[in-house]
Write an enzyme that holds these catalytic residues in place. Sequence first.
Site, PDB file in Angstrom:
ATOM      1  N   LYS A  85     -79.027   7.225   6.854  1.00  0.00           N
ATOM      2  CA  LYS A  85     -78.946   7.217   8.317  1.00  0.00           C
ATOM      3  C   LYS A  85     -80.326   7.038   8.948  1.00  0.00           C
ATOM      4  O   LYS A  85     -80.503   6.233   9.866  1.00  0.00           O
ATOM      5  CB  LYS A  85     -78.280   8.511   8.806  1.00  0.00           C
ATOM      6  CG  LYS A  85     -76.822   8.652   8.359  1.00  0.00           C
ATOM      7  CD  LYS A  85     -76.171   9.892   8.915  1.00  0.00           C
ATOM      8  CE  LYS A  85     -76.648  11.161   8.252  1.00  0.00           C
ATOM      9  NZ  LYS A  85     -76.228  11.245   6.831  1.00  0.00           N
ATOM     10  N   THR A  86     -81.315   7.780   8.458  1.00  0.00           N
ATOM     11  CA  THR A  86     -82.670   7.648   8.985  1.00  0.00           C
ATOM     12  C   THR A  86     -83.229   6.263   8.686  1.00  0.00           C
ATOM     13  O   THR A  86     -83.901   5.652   9.534  1.00  0.00           O
ATOM     14  CB  THR A  86     -83.583   8.724   8.381  1.00  0.00           C
ATOM     15  OG1 THR A  86     -83.042  10.018   8.674  1.00  0.00           O
ATOM     16  CG2 THR A  86     -84.988   8.631   8.943  1.00  0.00           C
ATOM     17  N   ASP A 118     -81.891  13.218  14.862  1.00  0.00           N
ATOM     18  CA  ASP A 118     -81.201  13.661  13.650  1.00  0.00           C
ATOM     19  C   ASP A 118     -80.475  14.973  13.943  1.00  0.00           C
ATOM     20  O   ASP A 118     -80.878  15.728  14.831  1.00  0.00           O
ATOM     21  CB  ASP A 118     -82.222  13.854  12.525  1.00  0.00           C
ATOM     22  CG  ASP A 118     -81.576  13.862  11.151  1.00  0.00           C
ATOM     23  OD1 ASP A 118     -80.366  13.549  11.057  1.00  0.00           O
ATOM     24  OD2 ASP A 118     -82.277  14.175  10.172  1.00  0.00           O
ATOM     25  N   THR A 168     -74.206  14.848  10.004  1.00  0.00           N
ATOM     26  CA  THR A 168     -73.340  15.011   8.838  1.00  0.00           C
ATOM     27  C   THR A 168     -71.972  15.556   9.245  1.00  0.00           C
ATOM     28  O   THR A 168     -71.064  15.603   8.424  1.00  0.00           O
ATOM     29  CB  THR A 168     -73.982  15.972   7.829  1.00  0.00           C
ATOM     30  OG1 THR A 168     -74.247  17.225   8.472  1.00  0.00           O
ATOM     31  CG2 THR A 168     -75.287  15.397   7.295  1.00  0.00           C
ATOM     32  N   ARG A 172     -80.654   8.487  -1.978  1.00  0.00           N
ATOM     33  CA  ARG A 172     -81.770   9.421  -2.001  1.00  0.00           C
ATOM     34  C   ARG A 172     -81.852  10.132  -3.340  1.00  0.00           C
ATOM     35  O   ARG A 172     -82.929  10.303  -3.923  1.00  0.00           O
ATOM     36  CB  ARG A 172     -81.625  10.452  -0.873  1.00  0.00           C
ATOM     37  CG  ARG A 172     -82.778  11.473  -0.829  1.00  0.00           C
ATOM     38  CD  ARG A 172     -82.456  12.603   0.129  1.00  0.00           C
ATOM     39  NE  ARG A 172     -82.367  12.107   1.502  1.00  0.00           N
ATOM     40  CZ  ARG A 172     -81.831  12.813   2.499  1.00  0.00           C
ATOM     41  NH1 ARG A 172     -81.330  14.011   2.261  1.00  0.00           N
ATOM     42  NH2 ARG A 172     -81.796  12.317   3.724  1.00  0.00           N
TER      43      ARG A 172
END
Length: 329
Positions: free
Chosen positions: A65-66, A110, A161, A220
């Site tokens: 997402k980032t 975020d 999330t 990640r």
Amino acid sequence: MARSIETSRTKEDLPIEGSLRPKKLSDYIGQEPIKEGLEIGIRAALSRGEALDHVLLYGPPGLGKTTLANIIANEMGTHIKVTSGPAIEKPAEMAAILNSLQEGDLLFVDEIHRLNRQVEEVLYPAMEDYCIDVIIGKDSSSSSRSVRLPLPHFTLVGATTRAGLLTAPLRDRFGLIYHLEFYTVQELTHIILHSAQKMNIEVEREGAEEMARRSRGTPRLSNRILKRVRDYAQVRYDGVITLPIAIEALDLMDVDRLGLDHIDRLILETILIKFEGGPVGLDTLSAAIGEDAGTIEDVYEPYLIKNGLLMRTPKGRVATDTARTHLRL
């Protein structure tokens, strides 16, 4: 208690992860429907000379997402300002952030679901009309009045999330809403090979595939596993990551063939053994294993549910027969 490999982030991991992040949509691997939708939206906005519509990205942690927020800023040729929901406590703080934006800038928030209601209300006119309402003269001797100040056209990118915790008025103000899915083994293999090339790590494809299978569908985590397996290969062998070396290293890291780590197995074993398979409430499960309920729900459960190891029912969590077979119970 051992920490999950996914939730622990060392200082040395951070610059590596940053250098591995793609800068353009064409370099971004996976999430093809989202890439296509963003590409169309970005091209249309650029052709009109306008800011991109506000974007909401939601899905489990570690799916990019980032990274996507930074890619949007790069593709639009704008600056990005990064903050998070818990970091903004007062409406004045959000107003100051919005007032500092330039024309076309991107604001990335975020954990946007953790904005409090007062801060959230500042965003409503900012997102719809590109303005903020400022209250002046609010004291005991004079009546307060509101002044509407214009803002530059900007794009808000929210990441969460837990999309279900967003209020309807905030969610409805996003023009582009995308759900990030877990990655396939093939996509993660591609990511691992690409990262290995950037980090000058020699990896055989079979070794990359084994690491991808145990990466919980999360880029990640796949990059972090690659780094740890590289360390093992350099210390115990000649530095080349083969299939046998990848298996040895991952077994040493306590990551099994499905990508489950110590906490994943503890969750399933607790439900199966202590609670006879369930159902068991989230808070009870959290107390039984000593892990935060929000972490269980956001980090561990999505992958366990996706692989048919766990079910959420109205009465609580239930471990499946697949989980019993996998754990050999």
